[in-house]
Design a protein around this motif. Structure first.
Motif, mmCIF file in Angstrom:
data_model
loop_
_atom_site.group_PDB
_atom_site.id
_atom_site.type_symbol
_atom_site.label_atom_id
_atom_site.label_comp_id
_atom_site.label_asym_id
_atom_site.label_seq_id
_atom_site.Cartn_x
_atom_site.Cartn_y
_atom_site.Cartn_z
ATOM 1 N N PHE A 3 0.833 -1.177 0.000
ATOM 2 C CA PHE A 3 0.000 0.000 0.000
ATOM 3 C C PHE A 3 0.869 1.227 0.000
ATOM 4 O O PHE A 3 2.065 1.146 -0.062
ATOM 5 C CB PHE A 3 -0.833 0.047 1.282
ATOM 6 N N LEU A 4 0.208 2.294 0.134
ATOM 7 C CA LEU A 4 0.969 3.495 0.448
ATOM 8 C C LEU A 4 1.697 3.194 1.745
ATOM 9 O O LEU A 4 1.153 2.563 2.634
ATOM 10 C CB LEU A 4 0.035 4.671 0.651
ATOM 11 N N PRO A 5 2.891 3.661 1.858
ATOM 12 C CA PRO A 5 3.664 3.307 3.056
ATOM 13 C C PRO A 5 2.915 3.701 4.316
ATOM 14 O O PRO A 5 2.447 4.821 4.438
ATOM 15 C CB PRO A 5 4.965 4.092 2.884
ATOM 16 N N TRP A 6 2.796 2.787 5.198
ATOM 17 C CA TRP A 6 2.041 3.027 6.412
ATOM 18 C C TRP A 6 2.994 3.379 7.546
ATOM 19 O O TRP A 6 3.943 2.682 7.819
ATOM 20 C CB TRP A 6 1.246 1.768 6.755
ATOM 21 N N PRO A 28 -4.140 -0.398 7.044
ATOM 22 C CA PRO A 28 -3.288 0.769 6.815
ATOM 23 C C PRO A 28 -4.090 2.038 6.631
ATOM 24 O O PRO A 28 -5.075 2.062 5.913
ATOM 25 C CB PRO A 28 -2.539 0.420 5.535
ATOM 26 N N CYS A 29 -3.657 3.020 7.294
ATOM 27 C CA CYS A 29 -4.341 4.286 7.154
ATOM 28 C C CYS A 29 -3.582 5.131 6.157
ATOM 29 O O CYS A 29 -2.399 4.932 5.953
ATOM 30 C CB CYS A 29 -4.448 4.995 8.495
ATOM 31 N N PRO A 30 -4.255 6.049 5.556
ATOM 32 C CA PRO A 30 -3.547 6.915 4.618
ATOM 33 C C PRO A 30 -2.422 7.638 5.326
ATOM 34 O O PRO A 30 -2.547 7.992 6.481
ATOM 35 C CB PRO A 30 -4.617 7.904 4.163
ATOM 36 N N VAL A 31 -1.365 7.813 4.646
ATOM 37 C CA VAL A 31 -0.250 8.537 5.243
ATOM 38 C C VAL A 31 -0.695 9.954 5.518
ATOM 39 O O VAL A 31 -1.498 10.510 4.811
ATOM 40 C CB VAL A 31 0.943 8.536 4.278
#
Lengths: 493, 405
Positions: free
Chosen positions: A344-347, B330-333
């Motif tokens: 994913f976007l880096p968490w 996972p949450c958005p950065v």
């Protein structure tokens, strides 16, 4: 046990499902045709990109504009995945879908239904692009300080930051706030005058006077004389597009959205060319000029059609849910959550943990304090109590005390257990001036709101003072631990 | 100086806050311009007038850039001109006889039908409040230049004039002025046309019929939606819950994983708990009990509070453990949307439009100022927290360094 009464007649009607889906798609902005839905049930690839785009529209916090449409499909897909995950979407299959729109339409259909089941999505979508005919003010502070646009390009400052720079920034911020306050006061005065002068005009008796939008429409129905720059619908808060009033229910916040977009677009090769230019939500695309009569009428009519579609959807949606159950049935059940995280976007693992740490510390300090105080008092009390007599009324009195205390503390606990503050209304309210200040049941009175705000203010001030004290303590500790550290605290307020 | 990486975040946050303020300021100023202009004398907007031929009676001051009309436009223009001349004649007749009620008598049928516009309702719609109703209803706004158009349904006007930019004002300022004065003060003698100000004549304005219709339909639809929401169909609600459960079980987990949003919500609750508890503790510690009963109460309260603090700590530890062991989805950065402290968050929005009633300028100003104050405090608290977190981060890092060094 299914637990619902299935109305046989409803299901039997042949046209019920397509009607329901048609109503749904009419109620959603750029909703895909019912055919897309049907194709998605059979996981046809050609339905995929339409569903990605729809999900993106539903999940993004900003109203549509040419800006959003120009975002590439891959980027939209990534943001959709990210947003769904942050809301707790249970199925892992979504995370594994390719982002080019080549497959996965059934999974996307499931995701859409999941969102529809959890919240009033069509209503929220219409409310996002709602035409504010009146002068509006929001009552709650949701997203009040969310920034409106893309973050300023991060200038990675090399080297230590001078504390004087920080102080200067803080001073600048204070100045800007003061400016805001005085401009706001002037606007209130003008607004009040306009309301006063146009009383008796409005066809709707409960309103009584015109709003600025309406007056401007009468003054200049052609919209020929425009204010330089994009005109904004009259909103006293002016802090954020009206759509955000309803983003108290889960959705991506604007700051998150822009941060994500920035990060995603920084990945090489994702977007050709310069993406920054078309993304200008603060400009004309986000807030359309509403004053010309024909534009206003057109927008109103459009909204009315959407509302009718939403009502039709609500009346017919049971059929849809029955159908979705069958769609779900055609999917193979997933294995329990695999150990590996999909990429994913880096968490950032410390997401939010810093704040939790703060709270832990506070609570520990509190615990210490309480332990000391309670022990002391307990000892003192026991000593005193031994001296007094013991009788039935004595123990009765003590029991009464205990009960009272329990009740009080229970009420205190409910204060934070209850996530909602039912007394607090949300969303924008139309400002109406009435000499007598009379208001209906559902309406708010300014005087009451002022009282609530005053108490909130006091609460926040106390909190701020406490935090500032804590800050100073920590700094002192820091100064002690790291020799050579000098800190000039900003002037206390 | 603070270590570099510590204050960088603070600087970024400050920049964000400054930008948000600046944007708000811009919008406020725009709004102010609009309001100020509304309160001044309403100029003829100039879209109604071409570069007029020298006409001593005209008060038009702003010439428009010339535009070349298409043949269709010219035809429309001709129709329009004829109709207007007729209107002027009728009006002159009315002015002489003083019979106002004939004014709306111009039949819509004689006018150019503009495509794409809905059919008009006859100007005489009952139920208009106010003595001026029958006269000012055809009026979209009291302006010099709109006068010749008064007899026709207002909706038509924008589309025709939009395309043709007719110099209507050229034709009939004088009878128009006379009519307008007549509408406002029937007994007054015709005067020289005055500028329109909201202050003096604002109460005479009327909204166009099409707008009224659309707006009231809009209102009733929202109200319907709202009532439908509160009396939500049991079947549909049950079906939805069932579907969600099925989704959950189909994905292999009976226990929904913690999402970042839920973690944030729980953290928010615990923060609120912390501040409420602290306030209460202060109160109790500063209270001076006078008799044994109060003392006992105080003692019990303190012990009760102690237990609650313990519970909260435990929940926090559990939360952190759960987060660490099985990372939330996972949450958005970047931070999840930071809900303000004063807002409960997550309340059901109501769809039907609600009013906020105020009774004086003073009240409105106080309200707005307080709102800004609360927002500002919120922001300051956030910044302090950022600072605190950064400081603690520095401490941790320096402690780690000392341990390793």
């Amino acid at each position: 046990m299914r637990g619902r009464r299935v109305d046989p007649a409803a299901g039997a009607r042949a046209g019920a499902l397509p009607e329901a889906i048609a109503a749904l798609s009419r109620s959603l902005p750029s909703g895909p045709s019912p055919e897309i839905f049907r194709r998605a049930k059979f996981d046809r690839p050609d339905a995929t990109s339409a569903l990605w785009q729809l999900l993106f529209r539903v999940l993004s916090p900003l109203p549509a504009g040419s800006a959003l449409a120009s975002i590439a499909l891959e980027v939209q897909a990534r943001l959709v995945k990210s947003a769904l995950c942050s809301q707790g979407y249970p199925r892992l299959a979504l995370a594994q879908l390719p982002e080019d729109g080549s497959q996965g339409s059934r999974e996307l259909l499931l995701a859409l239904s999941w969102l529809l089941a959890r919240g009033p999505v069509p209503e929220q979508m219409v409310a996002q692009t709602r035409v504010p005919l009146g002068d509006e003010m929001t009552v709650c502070q949701c997203e009040a300080l969310a920034s409106l646009g893309p973050p300023a390009p991060h200038m990675e400052t090399e080297g230590p930051v001078d504390v004087r720079h920080v102080q200067w920034l803080m001073g600048k911020l204070r100045f800007r706030w003061r400016q805001l306050v005085s401009s706001q006061q002037e606007q209130c005065a003008l607004l009040s005058k306009i309301h006063l002068y146009t009383r008796g005009c409005h066809s709707d008796q409960s309103l009584g006077h015109l709003s600025v939008t309406e007056a401007e429409m009468l003054r200049d129905p052609e919209g020929g004389q425009q204010v330089s720059g994009a005109g904004a619908a009259q909103n006293l808060d002016l802090a954020y597009p009206k759509g955000l009033h309803f983003s108290c229910t889960p959705g991506m916040g604007p700051r998150t959205f822009w941060n994500d977009l920035w990060l995603v677009c920084q990945q090489p090769g994702l977007l050709p060319g310069d993406w920054a230019a078309p993304l200008d939500p603060g400009g004309a695309s986000a807030c359309s000029l509403l004053f010309p009569l024909r534009v206003l009428l057109r927008t109103l009519e459009h909204e009315n059609r959407r509302l009718e579609a939403v009502l039709a959807w609500r009346r017919a949606e049971l059929v849809f849910w029955q159908w979705m159950d069958t769609v779900l049935g055609t999917c193979a059940p997933e294995a329990p959550a695999a150990a590996s995280q999909p990429t994913f976007l880096p968490w950032v693992p410390e997401c939010g943990d810093g704040e939790l740490e703060l709270v832990v510390r506070e609570l520990r300090t509190l615990e210490e304090e309480l332990r000391e105080a309670a022990e002391r008092r307990r000892v003192a009390w026991e000593a005193k109590a031994r001296g007094c007599g013991r009788g039935p009324e004595w123990s009765a009195a003590r029991r009464a005390c205990r009960e009272t205390v329990e009740k009080e503390l229970g009420a205190l606990q409910r204060c934070w257990e209850q996530d909602r503050s039912p007394a607090q209304a949300h969303g924008p309210h139309r400002l109406v001036r009435r000499e007598d200040g009379a208001a209906g049941d559902r309406d708010l009175r300014a005087a009451e709101l002022i009282r609530t705000l005053r108490s909130q203010e006091a609460c926040l001030e106390a909190m701020l003072r406490q935090l500032q004290g804590q800050c100073r303590q920590e700094l002192a500790r820091l100064a002690g631990a790291l020799p050579g550290l000098i800190w000039i605290p900003p002037p206390g307020r | 100086m603070l270590p570099a990486d510590c204050s960088r975040r603070l600087v970024a946050e400050l920049q964000g806050a400054l930008d948000a303020c600046a944007q708000r300021q811009l919008q406020l100023e725009q709004s102010l311009r609009i309001c100020r202009r509304l309160l001044q004398a309403w100029e003829p907007t100039g879209t109604w007038a071409w570069e007029p031929p020298p006409e001593p009676e005209t008060n038009e001051e702003d010439p428009l850039p010339a535009c070349t009309p298409s043949p269709q436009d010219l035809k429309d223009l001709e129709f329009l001109t004829q109709a207007l001349e007729k209107a002027v004649r009728v009006r002159r007749g009315i002015t002489k006889t003083g019979e106002r009620n004939k004014a709306p008598s111009l039949k819509p049928g004689s006018l150019v039908t503009s495509p794409g516009m809905t059919a008009s309702t006859p100007p005489q719609s009952p139920g208009q409040a106010g003595g001026h109703a029958s006269d000012t209803r055809p009026t979209k706004g009291l302006r010099q230049t709109t006068v010749p158009a008064k007899g026709r349904p207002e909706r038509r006007l924008p589309s025709v004039l939009d395309r043709t930019r007719v110099g209507i004002g050229v034709r009939a300022p004088r009878p128009g002025a006379g009519l307008r004065n007549q509408l406002m003060a029937p007994s007054a003698a015709p005067q020289a046309p005055e500028a329109f100000t909201l202050k003096e004549k604002g109460h005479l304005l009327r909204l166009p019929a099409a707008f009224r219709k659309a707006a009231s339909q809009n209102l009733s639809l929202w109200v319907q939606l709202s009532s439908m929401q509160t009396s939500d169909s049991m079947d549909a609600a049950a079906a939805k819950t069932q579907f969600l459960q099925n989704m959950q079980t189909a994905s292999g987990g009976s226990q929904p994983r913690l999402s970042a949003a839920e973690v944030e919500a729980e953290a928010r609750r615990l923060r609120k708990a912390c501040s409420l508890l602290r306030l209460r503790v202060r109160e109790e510690l500063s209270a001076a009990p006078v008799d044994w009963m109060q003392e006992y109460r105080c003692l019990l309260t303190l012990e009760g509070l102690q237990a609650m603090v313990g519970q909260c700590l435990q929940r926090l530890q559990e939360l952190r453990a759960a987060v660490a062991e099985q990372p939330p989805l996972p949450c958005p950065v970047g931070r999840p949307p930071r809900a303000s402290l004063s807002c409960g968050g997550g309340a059901e929005p109501t769809w039907s439009p609600q009013l906020l009633v105020y009774s004086s300028t003073q009240e409105l100003q106080t309200l707005a100022a307080l709102k800004l104050q609360v927002a500002m405090l919120d922001q300051q608290i956030h910044l302090e927290k950022v600072l605190l977190e950064e400081e603690m981060g520095v401490q941790q890092r320096s402690a780690a360094l000392r341990r390793s060094g």
